[in-house]
Design a protein around this motif. Sequence first.
Motif, PDB file in Angstrom:
ATOM      1  N   GLY A 137       0.789  -1.215   0.000  1.00  0.00           N
ATOM      2  CA  GLY A 137       0.000   0.000   0.000  1.00  0.00           C
ATOM      3  C   GLY A 137       0.824   1.269   0.000  1.00  0.00           C
ATOM      4  N   LYS A 138       2.143   1.162  -0.028  1.00  0.00           N
ATOM      5  CA  LYS A 138       3.010   2.339  -0.016  1.00  0.00           C
ATOM      6  C   LYS A 138       3.749   2.448  -1.343  1.00  0.00           C
ATOM      7  N   ILE A 139       4.272   3.635  -1.613  1.00  0.00           N
ATOM      8  CA  ILE A 139       5.023   3.826  -2.843  1.00  0.00           C
ATOM      9  C   ILE A 139       6.496   4.015  -2.519  1.00  0.00           C
ATOM     10  N   CYS A 140       7.323   3.647  -3.481  1.00  0.00           N
ATOM     11  CA  CYS A 140       8.769   3.726  -3.289  1.00  0.00           C
ATOM     12  C   CYS A 140       9.424   3.978  -4.645  1.00  0.00           C
ATOM     13  N   ALA A 141      10.711   4.226  -4.622  1.00  0.00           N
ATOM     14  CA  ALA A 141      11.463   4.452  -5.850  1.00  0.00           C
ATOM     15  C   ALA A 141      12.473   3.329  -6.018  1.00  0.00           C
ATOM     16  N   ILE A 142      12.673   2.899  -7.258  1.00  0.00           N
ATOM     17  CA  ILE A 142      13.684   1.880  -7.541  1.00  0.00           C
ATOM     18  C   ILE A 142      15.044   2.568  -7.538  1.00  0.00           C
ATOM     19  N   VAL A 143      15.951   2.054  -6.685  1.00  0.00           N
ATOM     20  CA  VAL A 143      17.281   2.635  -6.546  1.00  0.00           C
ATOM     21  C   VAL A 143      18.315   1.847  -7.337  1.00  0.00           C
ATOM     22  N   ASP A 144      18.117   0.531  -7.414  1.00  0.00           N
ATOM     23  CA  ASP A 144      19.063  -0.314  -8.137  1.00  0.00           C
ATOM     24  C   ASP A 144      18.343  -1.580  -8.598  1.00  0.00           C
ATOM     25  N   LYS A 183       1.514  14.135  -6.622  1.00  0.00           N
ATOM     26  CA  LYS A 183       1.093  13.514  -7.879  1.00  0.00           C
ATOM     27  C   LYS A 183       0.365  12.201  -7.615  1.00  0.00           C
ATOM     28  N   TRP A 184       0.917  11.409  -6.691  1.00  0.00           N
ATOM     29  CA  TRP A 184       0.310  10.111  -6.396  1.00  0.00           C
ATOM     30  C   TRP A 184      -1.063  10.283  -5.766  1.00  0.00           C
ATOM     31  N   SER A 185      -1.179  11.186  -4.793  1.00  0.00           N
ATOM     32  CA  SER A 185      -2.465  11.338  -4.105  1.00  0.00           C
ATOM     33  C   SER A 185      -3.533  11.915  -5.025  1.00  0.00           C
ATOM     34  N   SER A 186      -3.144  12.618  -6.090  1.00  0.00           N
ATOM     35  CA  SER A 186      -4.133  13.152  -7.027  1.00  0.00           C
ATOM     36  C   SER A 186      -4.439  12.190  -8.174  1.00  0.00           C
ATOM     37  N   SER A 187      -3.753  11.055  -8.243  1.00  0.00           N
ATOM     38  CA  SER A 187      -3.981  10.110  -9.342  1.00  0.00           C
ATOM     39  C   SER A 187      -5.248   9.293  -9.093  1.00  0.00           C
ATOM     40  N   VAL A 214       9.150   3.713   3.702  1.00  0.00           N
ATOM     41  CA  VAL A 214       9.598   2.419   3.192  1.00  0.00           C
ATOM     42  C   VAL A 214      11.121   2.414   3.289  1.00  0.00           C
ATOM     43  N   PRO A 215      11.693   1.547   4.125  1.00  0.00           N
ATOM     44  CA  PRO A 215      13.150   1.525   4.230  1.00  0.00           C
ATOM     45  C   PRO A 215      13.780   0.923   2.981  1.00  0.00           C
ATOM     46  N   ARG A 216      15.047   1.159   2.807  1.00  0.00           N
ATOM     47  CA  ARG A 216      15.765   0.600   1.661  1.00  0.00           C
ATOM     48  C   ARG A 216      15.879  -0.905   1.846  1.00  0.00           C
ATOM     49  N   HIS A 217      15.321  -1.638   0.903  1.00  0.00           N
ATOM     50  CA  HIS A 217      15.386  -3.097   0.954  1.00  0.00           C
ATOM     51  C   HIS A 217      15.120  -3.658  -0.433  1.00  0.00           C
ATOM     52  N   ALA A 218      15.425  -4.940  -0.584  1.00  0.00           N
ATOM     53  CA  ALA A 218      15.177  -5.614  -1.862  1.00  0.00           C
ATOM     54  C   ALA A 218      13.741  -6.093  -1.900  1.00  0.00           C
ATOM     55  N   ILE A 219      13.160  -6.040  -3.092  1.00  0.00           N
ATOM     56  CA  ILE A 219      11.784  -6.466  -3.269  1.00  0.00           C
ATOM     57  C   ILE A 219      11.666  -7.173  -4.614  1.00  0.00           C
ATOM     58  N   ARG A 220      10.819  -8.208  -4.657  1.00  0.00           N
ATOM     59  CA  ARG A 220      10.585  -8.893  -5.935  1.00  0.00           C
ATOM     60  C   ARG A 220       9.679  -8.039  -6.804  1.00  0.00           C
ATOM     61  N   LEU A 221       9.880  -8.088  -8.085  1.00  0.00           N
ATOM     62  CA  LEU A 221       9.090  -7.270  -8.998  1.00  0.00           C
ATOM     63  C   LEU A 221       7.626  -7.704  -9.056  1.00  0.00           C
ATOM     64  N   ASN A 222       7.352  -8.967  -8.727  1.00  0.00           N
ATOM     65  CA  ASN A 222       5.946  -9.375  -8.728  1.00  0.00           C
ATOM     66  C   ASN A 222       5.207  -8.871  -7.488  1.00  0.00           C
ATOM     67  N   GLN A 223       5.911  -8.229  -6.561  1.00  0.00           N
ATOM     68  CA  GLN A 223       5.277  -7.603  -5.405  1.00  0.00           C
ATOM     69  C   GLN A 223       4.995  -6.127  -5.647  1.00  0.00           C
ATOM     70  N   ALA A 224       5.507  -5.580  -6.747  1.00  0.00           N
ATOM     71  CA  ALA A 224       5.390  -4.149  -7.001  1.00  0.00           C
ATOM     72  C   ALA A 224       4.708  -3.897  -8.336  1.00  0.00           C
ATOM     73  N   HIS A 225       4.021  -2.774  -8.414  1.00  0.00           N
ATOM     74  CA  HIS A 225       3.406  -2.318  -9.655  1.00  0.00           C
ATOM     75  C   HIS A 225       4.067  -1.000 -10.039  1.00  0.00           C
ATOM     76  N   LEU A 226       4.556  -0.911 -11.256  1.00  0.00           N
ATOM     77  CA  LEU A 226       5.235   0.290 -11.712  1.00  0.00           C
ATOM     78  C   LEU A 226       4.220   1.384 -12.016  1.00  0.00           C
ATOM     79  N   THR A 227       4.538   2.604 -11.636  1.00  0.00           N
ATOM     80  CA  THR A 227       3.672   3.746 -11.915  1.00  0.00           C
ATOM     81  C   THR A 227       4.238   4.538 -13.088  1.00  0.00           C
TER      82      THR A 227
END
Length: 157
Positions: A22-29, A85-89, A45-58
Amino acid sequence: MLFKRFVEVGRVAYIADGPYAGKICAIVDIITQTSVLVDGPCSDVPRHAIRLNQAHLTDYTINIGRGVSTKSVRKNWEAEKINEKWSSSNWAKRIEARHKRSNLTDFERFKVQKAKQSRNDILRRALISAKLTASKKKSVLRSRAKVQQIKSKAAKK
């Protein structure tokens, strides 16, 4: 159809699964083809690794380099006004509406049901009156046409 949202450094993603769902984050690497390093300093959202199937690209991106610090991510995040921008989408608004509906009490659901019933009753009455006026206009036009036919027959005789 061409793809518009690519997995890239700086792409903002919505986390759909996991402890930060339910939170948004930026891809760093980009770690592998299936996992990325994310950071969301303005969305807790702390810096951590995440699988791409857990995230939806905006559609949103921020201008950062690969593996930059959290401080740089925060600075660019605020410069691009990603939270606004996100809250107005429409996407965020739909998520918020879904969350509100799921947290309604029994009485609130009942009030929503009654409000929908009264709205539908008003719409049904308006539709019926529109149909009646349309049918009256048709009958008037038909009667005028019959009168014209009778006059034209009488004139021929």
